[in-house]
Design an enzyme around this catalytic site. Structure first.
Site, PDB file in Angstrom:
ATOM      1  N   HIS A  48       0.831  -1.200   0.000  1.00  0.00           N
ATOM      2  CA  HIS A  48       0.000   0.000   0.000  1.00  0.00           C
ATOM      3  C   HIS A  48       0.870   1.257   0.000  1.00  0.00           C
ATOM      4  CE1 HIS A  48      -3.017   2.689   2.311  1.00  0.00           C
ATOM      5  NE2 HIS A  48      -3.449   2.580   1.057  1.00  0.00           N
ATOM      6  N   HIS A 102      -0.711  11.338  -1.343  1.00  0.00           N
ATOM      7  CA  HIS A 102      -2.003  10.927  -0.788  1.00  0.00           C
ATOM      8  C   HIS A 102      -2.822  12.118  -0.308  1.00  0.00           C
ATOM      9  CE1 HIS A 102      -4.811   9.576   2.333  1.00  0.00           C
ATOM     10  NE2 HIS A 102      -4.921   8.490   1.604  1.00  0.00           N
TER      11      HIS A 102
HETATM   12  O1  G3P Z   1      -6.566   2.124  -2.934  1.00  0.00           O
HETATM   13  C1  G3P Z   1      -6.861   1.660  -1.678  1.00  0.00           C
HETATM   14  C2  G3P Z   1      -6.547   2.634  -0.580  1.00  0.00           C
HETATM   15  O2  G3P Z   1      -5.338   3.273  -0.836  1.00  0.00           O
HETATM   16  C3  G3P Z   1      -7.624   3.658  -0.394  1.00  0.00           C
HETATM   17  O3  G3P Z   1      -7.460   4.504   0.675  1.00  0.00           O
HETATM   18  O4  G3P Z   1      -6.850   6.636   1.683  1.00  0.00           O
HETATM   19  O5  G3P Z   1      -5.175   4.829   1.635  1.00  0.00           O
HETATM   20  O6  G3P Z   1      -5.764   6.031  -0.451  1.00  0.00           O
HETATM   21  P1  G3P Z   1      -6.255   5.554   0.879  1.00  0.00           P
HETATM   22 MG    MG Z   2      -4.675   4.915  -2.005  1.00  0.00          MG
END
Ligand code: G3P
Ligand code: MG
Length: 261
Positions: A15, A57
């Site tokens: 992630h 982000h």
């Molecule tokens: O793409 C999945 C996840 O990244 C969504 O939430 O806020 O971590 O971008 P966020």
């Molecule tokens: Mg994301």
């Protein structure tokens, strides 16, 4: 569109590049994921002031860099000069905010597959961000894209999957780069999920695993869509979700949730 084609990509993604073990959305993060054996990442792409997509982000620089204020107020050249690593640890000092094009080049060089989340900095940027991120990604993979690559039957395994919480961004991405497949991001799965995916020509549903039930997972899969979960940090939960039919997921704990060697 339902398709019944098995998920063709890696099933475990780091992630934001390297989870929480490295500065998020940076090349150093992608390298951390690689060291733990990850061959796929999720990352967030947002527009800088000059219209260039960068990996970021938050809509402000404050949390993940030594800069302050809105990302959308800085050019990509200015963002390349802020420190996006020191907040995570002194060993990461000097890590830059990469452009999406740089991140793609790095991933292609190392055989890393990408799920690129389109992250508009605000409502007014949704369409532009969707169209621009899709165009940049399609240009970077032009050598391997097929005209119908957004249909699961003809998807190109090397090319990225775009995703977004913004349906406007996804619609703009579809118009700009119809050959790139798309997934709709949600928290809990809404009752009209299938209509929404159909309207967007999307092949995947991406949801928060904490809001997912086994019955919902089985419904999505039996309708023929790909099902992706974020952000799963417990290895037992990973096994349970895969047993429900979930195709793939991303994790922040690249040290605990490990891909098969
Ligand atoms: O793409 C999945 C996840 O990244 C969504 O939430 O806020 O971590 O971008 P966020
Ligand atoms: Mg994301």
């Amino acid at each position: 569109m339902s398709h019944f084609v098995p998920w063709p990509y890696p099933r475990l993604l780091a992630h934001r590049g390297g989870g929480t073990l490295a500065p998020e959305n940076t090349i150093a993060g992608i390298e951390a994921g690689r060291r733990y054996g990850f061959r796929a990442i999720e990352c967030d792409a947002m527009l800088a002031a000059d219209g260039v997509p960068v990996l970021m982000h938050d809509s402000t620089l404050d949390r993940t860099t030594d800069g302050r204020g809105p990302v959308a107020a800085r050019t990509s050249a200015e963002l390349a000069r802020v420190d996006a690593g020191r907040w995570r640890g002194p060993e990461f000092a000097g890590t830059a905010v990469p452009t999406l094009a740089e991140a793609i080049r790095h991933c292609r060089r190392h055989g890393i597959w990408m799920n690129i989340e389109i992250k508009p900095s605000g409502a007014e940027a949704e369409q532009d961000t969707g169209a621009t991120v899709a165009r940049v990604a399609a240009d970077a993979y032009a050598d391997c894209l097929r005209a119908e690559g957004d249909r699961a039957q003809s998807v190109v395994v090397a090319a990225p999957l775009l995703s977004s919480f913004s349906e406007r961004a996804l619609a703009a991405a579809r118009a700009a780069a119809p050959g790139l497949p798309r997934g709709l991001l949600v928290e809990a799965i809404p009752s009209d999920w299938q209509e929404r995916l159909q309207a967007l020509g999307a092949v995947a549903l991406h949801c928060d695993h904490r809001r997912l039930t086994e019955a919902e997972a089985r419904r999505v899969k039996s309708a023929g869509y790909w099902l992706f979960c974020y952000t799963v940090n417990d290895p037992q939960r990973v096994r349970d979700l895969f047993a429900w039919g979930v195709d793939a997921l991303c994790t922040d704990r690249i040290d605990l949730v490990r891909p098969e060697p």
